[in-house]
Enzyme design. Structure first.
Site, PDB file in Angstrom:
ATOM      1  CB  THR A 117       6.054 -12.657 -52.791  1.00 32.22           C
ATOM      2  OG1 THR A 117       6.737 -11.439 -52.472  1.00 32.22           O
ATOM      3  CG2 THR A 117       6.340 -13.026 -54.227  1.00 32.22           C
ATOM      4  CG  ASP A 118       3.020 -14.689 -48.145  1.00 29.12           C
ATOM      5  OD1 ASP A 118       4.017 -15.440 -48.212  1.00 29.12           O
ATOM      6  OD2 ASP A 118       1.858 -15.141 -48.110  1.00 29.12           O
ATOM      7  CD  GLN A 119       6.319 -12.908 -42.435  1.00 26.78           C
ATOM      8  OE1 GLN A 119       6.513 -11.689 -42.394  1.00 26.78           O
ATOM      9  NE2 GLN A 119       6.212 -13.626 -41.338  1.00 26.78           N
ATOM     10  CG  MET A 120       4.514 -18.528 -45.634  1.00 29.66           C
ATOM     11  SD  MET A 120       3.231 -19.816 -45.838  1.00 29.66           S
ATOM     12  CE  MET A 120       4.269 -21.292 -46.091  1.00 29.66           C
ATOM     13  N   GLY A 121       7.451 -16.571 -48.917  1.00 30.10           N
ATOM     14  CA  GLY A 121       8.250 -16.708 -50.123  1.00 30.10           C
ATOM     15  C   GLY A 121       7.434 -17.144 -51.329  1.00 30.10           C
TER      16      GLY A 121
END
Lengths: 134, 134, 134, 134
Positions: free
Chosen positions: C14-18
């Site tokens: 995952t990344d910080q966009m969720g």
């Protein structure tokens, strides 16, 4: 209780030494840890939705023997320690021949998602304790 | 305008063929793209804080020659297309000898962070247009 | 013949966009592709041991809908094209609700491990053809 | 001597907590370690070409504070221990505000590339000793 989950080595996880790169194991431990939580009725994404996070504060890995592309590893995981403000997991990554590829340990501090340490809710605490003692 | 950013090959980015794994390039394109935005006065983390996201909706890469650990690549990037609801970037990853290692293109659709497409704010649109035409 | 393999989303993907970062899909396609080869009697690590490599020369991905941590995706893969010097695979990454998260295509050129293009050995060619037509 | 190398946080290195995922640090330590070796006249890819490998046998990381996308970390690295059959490096990953994001240590056993432990060649031993004592 020790749970065990298979991990099929991905080609992208190898490096030019021809074996699995050491950073890949870190991700495998996480996968095994969160599968254990899910199987114990504590899916990590649901914990997060309730505002409970388990960031890693310590990571230890000892690498013993290599793993290669085409092999399936078994990642054994157990809850090694449960306190209201600290949870530790212990791991063994096994090769297809049963020999340990690596031994690991992670320590986690429950947080609220904004970086503030919190006490484990009692329901979560009890489930983790039960896992640790099973 | 075409900007160019150096990328030092990481050991972890190699695979057992002894060259950089093809998935590593995808991350390099992203690094070059967001450095270009930052240098143009549009740091991506600030856009996100304002609720503007540029998720990748299309990715194309053509791999021409390998890159190896110990080498520094140059990633060239330019804004290839700017519309109110669609932005594209074009890339060339160059080896130390100047030969292309890969050519790439990504397409992005502006979103609000909840998955809803939005129009580019005019200030962002103008800056991207200026980049595309510089 | 279209094969389908499950992929459990890893937290690290995952990344910080969720949502799952777009580079993670590239690794999933590779896993599905090499599982298909293994299931067809062509384990990729054995091909490599015989000096036959399938480096990616083209990669295309179109992202349609996000995937999230806690979800299991299905990666469908089929042999889309088989020539003596070129093999292509087509992919669909499906979300748990059956909707496509992404569509993909990779093109590969058989090599000898030193970067020289080779013709597919006839035994490999026939097996891939059979897969493409099954 | 302690060397320090900047690392620009990559978007792909974040996770859905909105901070850098703990596995990314492992790759950063490796980058800093091998840059230190290169700056000391021991480029790791040349060591490998001569048949000398430094696989990681132990990895320890303590995470103190998060790092975020848009930030540049400094990775400090020094040679902490040099024996003929064992080399250790110590690390500090610093945030832009100078606070430690993480402390780390890796231990390496010189090998010949086939998994057999070897003694450090004296020229390499001396250079590493000099680094440790500088």
């Amino acid at each position: 209780m020790t749970a065990s989950y298979p991990v099929l080595v991905r080609y992208a996880e190898t490096d030019q030494m021809g074996v699995v790169h050491h950073a890949a194991y870190v991700v495998w431990l996480e996968e095994a840890r969160t599968r254990l939580l899910a199987d114990a009725g504590l899916p990590y994404h649901e914990l997060e939705q309730k505002g409970l996070y388990f960031p890693v504060v310590e990571l230890f890995l000892r690498y013993r023997r290599p793993l290669r592309y085409g092999e399936t590893a078994q990642v054994e995981v157990r809850v090694a320690e449960v306190k209201s403000r600290r949870v530790a997991f212990a791991y063994r990554v096994l090769r297809p021949d049963g020999e340990p590829a690596a031994l690991g340990r992670t320590v986690h501090v429950p947080e609220d998602g904004r970086g503030r340490a919190v006490r484990l809710p009692s329901s979560v605490f009890e489930k983790l304790r039960a896992l640790a003692e099973a």
